[in-house]
Design a protein around this motif. Structure first.
Motif, PDB file in Angstrom:
ATOM      1  N   PRO A 101       7.191  -8.703  -5.186  1.00  0.00           N
ATOM      2  CA  PRO A 101       7.084  -7.279  -4.841  1.00  0.00           C
ATOM      3  C   PRO A 101       8.146  -6.851  -3.834  1.00  0.00           C
ATOM      4  O   PRO A 101       8.394  -7.546  -2.851  1.00  0.00           O
ATOM      5  CB  PRO A 101       5.686  -7.159  -4.244  1.00  0.00           C
ATOM      6  N   ILE A 102       8.762  -5.708  -4.118  1.00  0.00           N
ATOM      7  CA  ILE A 102       9.720  -5.133  -3.171  1.00  0.00           C
ATOM      8  C   ILE A 102       9.161  -3.841  -2.566  1.00  0.00           C
ATOM      9  O   ILE A 102       9.684  -3.327  -1.596  1.00  0.00           O
ATOM     10  CB  ILE A 102      11.097  -4.872  -3.814  1.00  0.00           C
ATOM     11  N   GLY A 103       8.085  -3.350  -3.154  1.00  0.00           N
ATOM     12  CA  GLY A 103       7.449  -2.139  -2.672  1.00  0.00           C
ATOM     13  C   GLY A 103       6.139  -1.927  -3.401  1.00  0.00           C
ATOM     14  O   GLY A 103       5.754  -2.731  -4.256  1.00  0.00           O
ATOM     15  N   ALA A 104       5.467  -0.834  -3.066  1.00  0.00           N
ATOM     16  CA  ALA A 104       4.214  -0.488  -3.732  1.00  0.00           C
ATOM     17  C   ALA A 104       4.112   1.027  -3.819  1.00  0.00           C
ATOM     18  O   ALA A 104       4.551   1.737  -2.916  1.00  0.00           O
ATOM     19  CB  ALA A 104       3.023  -1.050  -2.961  1.00  0.00           C
ATOM     20  N   ILE A 105       3.532   1.488  -4.928  1.00  0.00           N
ATOM     21  CA  ILE A 105       3.329   2.915  -5.158  1.00  0.00           C
ATOM     22  C   ILE A 105       1.853   3.126  -5.476  1.00  0.00           C
ATOM     23  O   ILE A 105       1.268   2.388  -6.268  1.00  0.00           O
ATOM     24  CB  ILE A 105       4.199   3.419  -6.328  1.00  0.00           C
ATOM     25  N   GLY A 106       1.266   4.147  -4.867  1.00  0.00           N
ATOM     26  CA  GLY A 106      -0.143   4.448  -5.099  1.00  0.00           C
ATOM     27  C   GLY A 106      -0.369   5.891  -5.457  1.00  0.00           C
ATOM     28  O   GLY A 106       0.387   6.772  -5.034  1.00  0.00           O
ATOM     29  N   ILE A 107      -1.424   6.123  -6.230  1.00  0.00           N
ATOM     30  CA  ILE A 107      -1.845   7.481  -6.571  1.00  0.00           C
ATOM     31  C   ILE A 107      -3.359   7.570  -6.461  1.00  0.00           C
ATOM     32  O   ILE A 107      -4.060   6.565  -6.579  1.00  0.00           O
ATOM     33  CB  ILE A 107      -1.416   7.906  -7.995  1.00  0.00           C
ATOM     34  N   VAL A 108      -3.854   8.774  -6.245  1.00  0.00           N
ATOM     35  CA  VAL A 108      -5.290   9.010  -6.324  1.00  0.00           C
ATOM     36  C   VAL A 108      -5.661   8.893  -7.794  1.00  0.00           C
ATOM     37  O   VAL A 108      -4.994   9.446  -8.668  1.00  0.00           O
ATOM     38  CB  VAL A 108      -5.658  10.393  -5.755  1.00  0.00           C
TER      39      VAL A 108
END
Length: 147
Positions: A101-108
């Motif tokens: 992992p180089i990052g993380a993205i989240g959504i509701v």
């Protein structure tokens, strides 16, 4: 093509991306998702939280973003704390060529707000109460006629 046309803007997402690096891509994703709240961070730096078409936090991290970075796995959960406490979210890792992992993205997660199986079960129970064992009323019948 003349020389001034060869410049190209670019955004690179890496382990050291800052909130400023992530914001343009995340604002686009926010718009694509009908302005659902979105969050993102790189592995090494806090990132952004976007709501209502605006970046509202440029030093954002959250428990689920951090867990996704640690586990390198997509999570569908209700965060135990933070601004989205108790609200279903989906967070996925952004992986490099090596799979780390180089990052993380989240959504509701608007789909997580509704428990479809539970809704269908309740619907069937309500229908049985209203209609009995027979099919529900025909268009020419009133619902009261089946009670």
């Amino acid at each position: 093509m003349n020389s001034r046309d060869t410049t190209m803007e670019q955004y690179i997402i890496s382990v050291s991306s800052s909130a400023r690096d992530l914001a343009p891509v995340m604002l686009c994703l926010h718009d694509l998702l009908g302005r659902l709240p979105v969050t993102a961070r790189s592995r090494d730096h806090p990132g952004v939280r976007i709501e209502g078409g605006k970046v509202i936090d440029e030093a954002y991290t959250g428990p689920v973003l951090e867990e996704v970075l640690a586990e390198n796995a997509t999570l569908r959960v209700r965060p135990p704390n933070g601004p989205y406490k108790g609200i279903p979210v989906v967070v996925a890792p952004v992986r490099g060529d090596d799979g780390r992992p180089i990052g993380a993205i989240g959504i509701v997660d608007v789909t997580g707000i509704f428990d479809l199986a539970g809704f269908m079960e309740q619907h069937a129970d309500i229908r049985k109460q209203v209609c009995g064992e027979d099919p529900c009323p025909l268009p020419t019948e009133s619902p009261a006629a089946k009670r």
